[in-house]
Design a protein around this motif. Structure first.
Motif, short mmCIF file in Angstrom:
data_model
loop_
_atom_site.label_atom_id
_atom_site.label_comp_id
_atom_site.label_asym_id
_atom_site.label_seq_id
_atom_site.Cartn_x
_atom_site.Cartn_y
_atom_site.Cartn_z
N GLY A 218 -21.69 10.66 6.98
CA GLY A 218 -21.34 11.27 8.45
C GLY A 218 -22.77 11.74 9.09
O GLY A 218 -21.77 12.17 10.28
N ILE A 219 -23.52 11.63 9.12
CA ILE A 219 -24.52 12.47 9.68
C ILE A 219 -25.69 11.76 10.26
O ILE A 219 -26.41 10.10 9.09
CB ILE A 219 -25.88 12.99 8.81
CG1 ILE A 219 -26.72 12.86 7.59
CG2 ILE A 219 -24.60 15.18 8.73
CD1 ILE A 219 -27.17 13.76 7.48
N ASP A 220 -26.35 11.70 10.85
CA ASP A 220 -27.18 10.67 12.25
C ASP A 220 -28.82 10.95 10.69
O ASP A 220 -29.60 12.07 10.86
CB ASP A 220 -27.26 10.57 13.14
CG ASP A 220 -28.61 12.16 13.35
OD1 ASP A 220 -27.52 12.48 12.92
OD2 ASP A 220 -29.63 12.00 14.46
N VAL A 221 -29.73 9.80 10.49
CA VAL A 221 -30.48 9.80 9.43
C VAL A 221 -31.56 9.25 10.71
O VAL A 221 -32.60 9.61 10.75
CB VAL A 221 -30.29 8.54 8.49
CG1 VAL A 221 -29.58 9.23 7.24
CG2 VAL A 221 -29.83 7.34 8.93
N GLN A 222 -31.27 8.01 11.13
CA GLN A 222 -32.21 8.70 12.78
C GLN A 222 -31.57 7.68 14.46
O GLN A 222 -30.63 7.76 14.26
CB GLN A 222 -32.89 6.55 12.09
CG GLN A 222 -33.93 6.45 13.57
CD GLN A 222 -34.68 6.02 12.58
OE1 GLN A 222 -35.88 5.40 11.96
NE2 GLN A 222 -34.56 4.25 13.08
N ASN A 223 -31.88 8.22 15.17
CA ASN A 223 -31.04 8.45 16.39
C ASN A 223 -32.49 7.64 17.80
O ASN A 223 -33.77 8.06 17.38
CB ASN A 223 -30.46 9.71 16.72
CG ASN A 223 -31.22 10.83 16.56
OD1 ASN A 223 -32.32 10.66 17.60
ND2 ASN A 223 -31.76 11.21 16.24
N THR A 224 -32.10 7.03 18.63
CA THR A 224 -32.92 6.76 19.62
C THR A 224 -32.20 7.25 20.76
O THR A 224 -31.09 6.87 20.99
CB THR A 224 -33.09 5.52 19.91
OG1 THR A 224 -33.88 5.00 18.80
CG2 THR A 224 -34.56 4.99 20.99
N LEU A 225 -32.90 8.23 21.36
CA LEU A 225 -32.35 9.00 23.00
C LEU A 225 -33.10 7.98 23.96
O LEU A 225 -34.47 8.04 23.78
CB LEU A 225 -32.16 10.24 23.02
CG LEU A 225 -31.68 11.02 21.98
CD1 LEU A 225 -31.86 12.40 22.11
CD2 LEU A 225 -30.28 10.88 21.13
N THR A 226 -31.96 7.75 24.68
CA THR A 226 -32.83 7.07 26.33
C THR A 226 -31.93 8.05 27.35
O THR A 226 -31.02 8.34 27.60
CB THR A 226 -32.33 5.47 26.88
OG1 THR A 226 -32.88 4.32 25.45
CG2 THR A 226 -32.95 5.20 27.54
N LEU A 227 -33.35 8.95 27.53
CA LEU A 227 -32.80 9.77 29.32
C LEU A 227 -32.84 8.29 30.65
O LEU A 227 -34.17 7.92 30.34
CB LEU A 227 -33.26 10.55 29.21
CG LEU A 227 -33.48 11.67 27.58
CD1 LEU A 227 -34.10 13.45 27.67
CD2 LEU A 227 -32.36 11.79 27.28
#
Ligand SMILES: NC(=O)c1ccc[n+]([C@@H]2O[C@H](COP(=O)([O-])OP(=O)(O)OC[C@H]3O[C@@H](n4cnc5c(N)ncnc54)[C@H](OP(=O)(O)O)[C@@H]3O)[C@@H](O)[C@H]2O)c1
Length: 339
Positions: A218-227
């Motif tokens: 349940g943890i994120d191994v990869q993430n993309t954030l768009t601001l």
């Protein structure tokens, strides 16, 4: 406020003896007008070995009836503590330190969520003590120079920022990086750095969109954030525990661009080009681990009687945590610290 008298050395206490505690303590040992007074560890062997390696006067370890850090905070000779436990314990340990009357420098992220960050700030304010998130990248000469170039209009108006930070970490459920109980995942461990650059260059966003991949724990191994920003500017930030990347920041402006060297959390090189297209390169020599700048700033603020550093103000730590909370809720990552 209980500042040390002007010119008096500050006595430091270090909580935990893990990876980052070693690197930061190496710089603490170089810091002018500071004393390595005490270290605390859950284990007696680790506490003694760490104290011996760096020359601390005292060490504390867990005992029946008193944790190591409680004993360190009871030590009247400790002025300021540096907290290097896994994120999930920052709130608990920093709360105990502030309650005991110690100034606090706490590793990033300041806490696991914005509620915890706000509670710490309230307590620091009540206790009239200094509190600072140790986001070391903000204090580095290269970061400050990049902000100076951009804020002086050297590349025009910033329209987008791209930043990545990734490495292929070996899965180890005992390591805090992978342990949900420790606040594991790429977002809290890595995304804070790309975010630091994005908010430095563009300010705080009007919208945050997060995507990513969670593992079976349940943890994120990869993430993309768009601001997203009301004026159409944007930032795209990627952090990953499953794939490697150069770890650089690119800032694009209406009259030029700026790019950091790698790694973006401790860049030693900046390249930028203004309206004439001529690429300028600046190199930054650093004889220390790079943490000395945040430690020096903490000492300066404490001696000046400031409750927070203007380079890492409280409200910005909270806003960063709010972005991470928002991103986590979109990703579906929940920690025990959330209630
Ligand atoms: N500024 C940076 O560049 C940077 C880099 C890496 C990490 N960090 C931050 O620093 C913090 C620590 O990271 P790290 O890589 O040093 O972690 P680490 O190697 O796992 O060390 C954490 C230490 O905290 C202590 N600890 C207390 N309670 C614990 C618990 N329940 N489980 C495990 N350890 C516990 C342990 O020390 P004792 O056994 O001595 O008690 C442990 O060695 C994290 O918040 C991380 O985000 C910052």
């Amino acid at each position: 406020m209980i500042p040390a008298a002007q010119g008096q050395p500050l006595n430091w206490g270090v909580v935990a003896t893990g990876r980052i505690a070693h690197r930061v303590t190496a710089d603490l040992a170089r810091l002018e007008n500071s004393v390595l007074h005490a270290v605390s560890s859950r284990s007696a062997a680790a506490a003694k070995a760490f104290a011996g390696q760096y020359g601390f006067a005292t060490s504390y370890h867990d005992q029946p009836g008193a944790t190591a850090y409680e004993q360190l905070f009871d030590d009247p000779d400790v002025d300021v503590v540096y907290i290097a436990t896994p994120h999930a314990r920052h709130h608990e340990v920093a709360t105990a330190a502030l309650t005991a009357g110690k100034h606090v420098v706490c590793e990033k992220p300041l806490t696991v969520n914005a509620r915890e960050a706000q509670e710490l700030i309230l307590l620091a304010r009540e206790q009239e003590l200094f509190l600072m998130e140790a986001m070391w990248t903000r204090f580095l000469p290269s970061t400050r120079r990049a902000l100076e170039v951009v804020r002086a209009g050297g590349i025009g108006t910033v329209r987008w920022v791209q930043a990545d930070l990734g490495f292929a970490a070996t899965y180890d459920p005992r390591d805090r990086l992978w342990d949900p109980a420790a606040g594991g995942g790429a977002l809290l461990d890595l995304a804070a750095y790309p975010l630091t650059w994005a908010v430095g260059m563009l300010g705080f966003p009007d919208s945050v969109t997060a995507a990513g991949r969670l593992n079976r724990d349940g943890i994120d191994v990869q993430n993309t954030l768009t601001l997203g920003y009301a004026d159409g500017a944007a930032a795209q930030l990627v952090s990953s525990l499953e794939s490697a990347s150069p770890g650089i920041v690119t800032v694009s402006g209406t009259k030029g661009w700026l790019r950091t060297g790698s790694p973006l959390y401790n860049a030693r090189r900046l390249e930028y080009a203004g309206p004439d297209g001529r690429v300028q390169v600046e190199e930054f020599y650093e004889a220390t681990e790079g943490f000395i700048h945040e430690l020096r700033e903490a000492g300066r603020c404490i001696r000046a009687g400031l409750p927070e550093s203007p380079l890492m103000p409280w409200h910005e730590s909270v806003k960063i945590m709010q972005i991470l909370d928002d991103a986590r809720s979109q990703l579906g990552v929940h920690y025990e610290n959330d209630r």
